[in-house]
Each structure stands twice: as C-alpha cells, then as structure tokens.
Design a protein around this motif. Sequence first.
Motif, PDB file in Angstrom:
ATOM      1  N   TYR A  14       0.586  -1.419  -0.030  1.00  0.00           N
ATOM      2  CA  TYR A  14      -0.002  -0.269   0.183  1.00  0.00           C
ATOM      3  C   TYR A  14       0.713   1.208   0.056  1.00  0.00           C
ATOM      4  CZ  TYR A  14      -4.058  -2.877   1.191  1.00  0.00           C
ATOM      5  OH  TYR A  14      -4.735  -3.883   1.552  1.00  0.00           O
ATOM      6  N   THR A  15       0.389   2.033  -0.443  1.00  0.00           N
ATOM      7  CA  THR A  15       0.797   3.367  -0.236  1.00  0.00           C
ATOM      8  C   THR A  15       0.046   4.153   0.485  1.00  0.00           C
ATOM      9  OG1 THR A  15       1.147   3.861  -2.677  1.00  0.00           O
ATOM     10  CG2 THR A  15       1.266   5.515  -1.750  1.00  0.00           C
ATOM     11  N   VAL A  16       0.669   4.827   1.548  1.00  0.00           N
ATOM     12  CA  VAL A  16       0.181   4.929   2.930  1.00  0.00           C
ATOM     13  C   VAL A  16      -0.203   6.856   3.281  1.00  0.00           C
ATOM     14  CG1 VAL A  16       0.298   5.473   5.176  1.00  0.00           C
ATOM     15  CG2 VAL A  16       0.945   3.597   4.277  1.00  0.00           C
ATOM     16  N   PHE A  17      -0.789   7.767   2.690  1.00  0.00           N
ATOM     17  CA  PHE A  17      -0.403   9.157   3.020  1.00  0.00           C
ATOM     18  C   PHE A  17      -1.639   9.699   4.335  1.00  0.00           C
ATOM     19  CE2 PHE A  17      -3.402   6.938   0.115  1.00  0.00           C
ATOM     20  CZ  PHE A  17      -5.255   7.715   0.495  1.00  0.00           C
ATOM     21  N   SER A  18      -1.512  11.100   4.360  1.00  0.00           N
ATOM     22  CA  SER A  18      -2.230  10.951   5.079  1.00  0.00           C
ATOM     23  C   SER A  18      -3.789  12.858   5.001  1.00  0.00           C
ATOM     24  CB  SER A  18      -1.183  12.316   6.136  1.00  0.00           C
ATOM     25  OG  SER A  18      -0.419  13.317   5.598  1.00  0.00           O
ATOM     26  N   ILE A  19      -4.871  12.644   5.402  1.00  0.00           N
ATOM     27  CA  ILE A  19      -5.861  13.576   4.871  1.00  0.00           C
ATOM     28  C   ILE A  19      -5.717  13.993   6.570  1.00  0.00           C
ATOM     29  CG2 ILE A  19      -7.962  14.134   4.643  1.00  0.00           C
ATOM     30  CD1 ILE A  19      -7.349  10.992   2.896  1.00  0.00           C
ATOM     31  N   GLY A  20      -5.684  15.153   6.872  1.00  0.00           N
ATOM     32  CA  GLY A  20      -5.591  15.949   8.160  1.00  0.00           C
ATOM     33  C   GLY A  20      -4.631  14.556   9.267  1.00  0.00           C
ATOM     34  N   GLU A  21      -4.960  14.816  10.131  1.00  0.00           N
ATOM     35  CA  GLU A  21      -4.232  13.517  10.921  1.00  0.00           C
ATOM     36  C   GLU A  21      -4.719  12.171  10.611  1.00  0.00           C
ATOM     37  OE1 GLU A  21      -2.977  14.344  13.384  1.00  0.00           O
ATOM     38  OE2 GLU A  21      -3.037  16.275  12.648  1.00  0.00           O
ATOM     39  N   HIS A  78       0.734  23.244   1.259  1.00  0.00           N
ATOM     40  CA  HIS A  78       1.815  23.317   2.502  1.00  0.00           C
ATOM     41  C   HIS A  78       3.359  22.343   1.508  1.00  0.00           C
ATOM     42  CE1 HIS A  78       1.131  18.976   4.059  1.00  0.00           C
ATOM     43  NE2 HIS A  78       0.171  19.753   4.994  1.00  0.00           N
ATOM     44  N   LYS A  79       4.478  22.262   1.923  1.00  0.00           N
ATOM     45  CA  LYS A  79       5.504  22.133   1.410  1.00  0.00           C
ATOM     46  C   LYS A  79       5.196  20.472   0.781  1.00  0.00           C
ATOM     47  CE  LYS A  79       8.417  21.685   4.482  1.00  0.00           C
ATOM     48  NZ  LYS A  79      10.219  22.046   5.161  1.00  0.00           N
ATOM     49  N   LYS A  80       4.068  19.400   1.572  1.00  0.00           N
ATOM     50  CA  LYS A  80       4.568  18.508   1.422  1.00  0.00           C
ATOM     51  C   LYS A  80       2.990  17.851   1.312  1.00  0.00           C
ATOM     52  CE  LYS A  80       7.157  16.905   5.899  1.00  0.00           C
ATOM     53  NZ  LYS A  80       7.420  16.485   7.117  1.00  0.00           N
ATOM     54  N   THR A  81       1.949  18.883   0.646  1.00  0.00           N
ATOM     55  CA  THR A  81       1.141  18.326  -0.110  1.00  0.00           C
ATOM     56  C   THR A  81       1.559  18.090  -1.400  1.00  0.00           C
ATOM     57  OG1 THR A  81      -0.281  20.762   0.781  1.00  0.00           O
ATOM     58  CG2 THR A  81      -1.141  19.485  -0.790  1.00  0.00           C
ATOM     59  N   ARG A  82       0.845  16.909  -1.472  1.00  0.00           N
ATOM     60  CA  ARG A  82       0.696  16.445  -3.075  1.00  0.00           C
ATOM     61  C   ARG A  82      -0.615  15.792  -3.163  1.00  0.00           C
ATOM     62  NH1 ARG A  82       4.933  17.739  -1.904  1.00  0.00           N
ATOM     63  NH2 ARG A  82       7.204  16.925  -1.420  1.00  0.00           N
ATOM     64  N   ILE A  83      -0.194  15.300  -4.536  1.00  0.00           N
ATOM     65  CA  ILE A  83      -1.488  14.691  -5.694  1.00  0.00           C
ATOM     66  C   ILE A  83      -1.000  13.254  -6.177  1.00  0.00           C
ATOM     67  CG2 ILE A  83      -2.344  14.833  -7.827  1.00  0.00           C
ATOM     68  CD1 ILE A  83      -2.647  17.886  -7.370  1.00  0.00           C
ATOM     69  N   ILE A  84      -1.999  12.389  -5.634  1.00  0.00           N
ATOM     70  CA  ILE A  84      -1.353  11.185  -5.765  1.00  0.00           C
ATOM     71  C   ILE A  84      -2.491  10.964  -7.675  1.00  0.00           C
ATOM     72  CG2 ILE A  84      -2.233   8.585  -5.431  1.00  0.00           C
ATOM     73  CD1 ILE A  84      -2.018   9.589  -2.141  1.00  0.00           C
ATOM     74  N   ILE A  85      -1.820  10.403  -8.363  1.00  0.00           N
ATOM     75  CA  ILE A  85      -2.548  10.131  -9.544  1.00  0.00           C
ATOM     76  C   ILE A  85      -2.797   8.681  -9.541  1.00  0.00           C
ATOM     77  CG2 ILE A  85      -2.460  10.552 -12.364  1.00  0.00           C
ATOM     78  CD1 ILE A  85      -2.394  12.796 -10.551  1.00  0.00           C
ATOM     79  N   ILE A  86      -3.998   8.351 -10.161  1.00  0.00           N
ATOM     80  CA  ILE A  86      -4.399   6.791  -9.240  1.00  0.00           C
ATOM     81  C   ILE A  86      -5.712   6.695 -11.188  1.00  0.00           C
ATOM     82  CG2 ILE A  86      -4.648   6.735  -7.574  1.00  0.00           C
ATOM     83  CD1 ILE A  86      -8.044   7.558  -9.036  1.00  0.00           C
ATOM     84  N   VAL A  97      -3.659  15.165  -1.432  1.00  0.00           N
ATOM     85  CA  VAL A  97      -3.458  14.683  -0.055  1.00  0.00           C
ATOM     86  C   VAL A  97      -2.390  15.781   0.695  1.00  0.00           C
ATOM     87  CG1 VAL A  97      -4.221  12.432  -0.735  1.00  0.00           C
ATOM     88  CG2 VAL A  97      -1.414  12.913  -0.827  1.00  0.00           C
ATOM     89  N   ASP A  98      -2.024  15.857   2.182  1.00  0.00           N
ATOM     90  CA  ASP A  98      -1.706  16.147   3.317  1.00  0.00           C
ATOM     91  C   ASP A  98      -0.039  16.458   3.367  1.00  0.00           C
ATOM     92  OD1 ASP A  98      -3.647  18.340   3.875  1.00  0.00           O
ATOM     93  OD2 ASP A  98      -3.891  16.768   4.981  1.00  0.00           O
ATOM     94  N   GLY A  99       0.294  14.747   3.141  1.00  0.00           N
ATOM     95  CA  GLY A  99       1.337  14.173   2.318  1.00  0.00           C
ATOM     96  C   GLY A  99       1.419  12.892   2.627  1.00  0.00           C
ATOM     97  N   ILE A 137      -4.798   2.763   9.903  1.00  0.00           N
ATOM     98  CA  ILE A 137      -4.773   3.153   8.596  1.00  0.00           C
ATOM     99  C   ILE A 137      -5.385   3.069   7.931  1.00  0.00           C
ATOM    100  CG2 ILE A 137      -3.889   3.397   6.320  1.00  0.00           C
ATOM    101  CD1 ILE A 137      -0.665   2.912   7.900  1.00  0.00           C
ATOM    102  N   GLY A 138      -6.787   3.525   6.986  1.00  0.00           N
ATOM    103  CA  GLY A 138      -8.040   3.125   6.426  1.00  0.00           C
ATOM    104  C   GLY A 138      -7.781   3.169   4.929  1.00  0.00           C
TER     105      GLY A 138
END
Length: 153
Positions: A14-21, A78-86, A97-99, A137-138
Amino acid sequence: MVKQIENTPELQQYTVFSIGEQLCALLIEEVVEIIRVHPITEVPGVKDFISGMINLRGSIIPVIDLRKRFRMNVPPFHKKTRIIIIHNQGENIGLIVDGVTMVTYVERKNVEPPLEMFNTLEKDCFKGFAKINEQFIGILNLEKVLFPYDEEV
C-alpha cells in the motif's frame, strides 16, 4: 541484492498518506504516480469536492480534494501537500492529500472491517482499517470515494 516481495492474497503493498490526522492507504496498483501540487483550474458547476483540473504533461486530469470529500477543514497547501494520480475506469484522476508517508506491506489478517457505528460515508469509503506501528490506517475504497452516493437524489 534486495528481494522483491510480490503481492499475494495474504500480503498486499500500500501507499500510505495523510488527510489531516488520519492515515489512509491505497493499493500500490491503484497509484500511477505522486506529484507536487500543480496549478489547479477551477471548473464551475462540479461537485464541491472536485477542486478542478490540472495539465500533467499534456493530459487534462480532474483533481479531487480528499479533505473536501470527507467534509474536513481545508487549510492552504504546504510543502508536503501532494497529488496522488490514480487510474480508475480508464482515466487518470488526481487526489489531493496532505502528504505521502510510506509504502508498506499489510497482511490481510491485520485488516479489520469498518465499525458498524460509523456513518454511511465512513463505512462506504473504507474497505477496512489496518494497524501498523500502533497507528490505524484506513484503506480506501476508490469506487465509493470517487463516485459517492448522491444524497440529493
């Protein structure tokens, strides 16, 4: 030499990322690439969680803000914000996502279904929850995240 581990029914990557906490994950096969935030062009008249579209190497890609999708407060990027292309149903879609935190393997036996007490949005958007390093992790259900039940119908 590093031994490559294959995904099996018992073990998946899995690719793990954050959305808020909240930590969330997508199967590695669902992820095309991870990019920094590009300028987003707004599109009038679309659902509120669709931020707009980006031009990625000549391809127009719709972008969904997962914070908006889950009805969360949306802070500035912010600097860690990313776009995951699916890739889903023949097209690429961006998820803000936030990071991105890690890529990891999860054993199927360590994934629990969403609790019955969750509301429909939470239950439908998650296939389950995995516990890794004392964190939950959801695991996202892409179909329900991208094409939610329209409450206005």
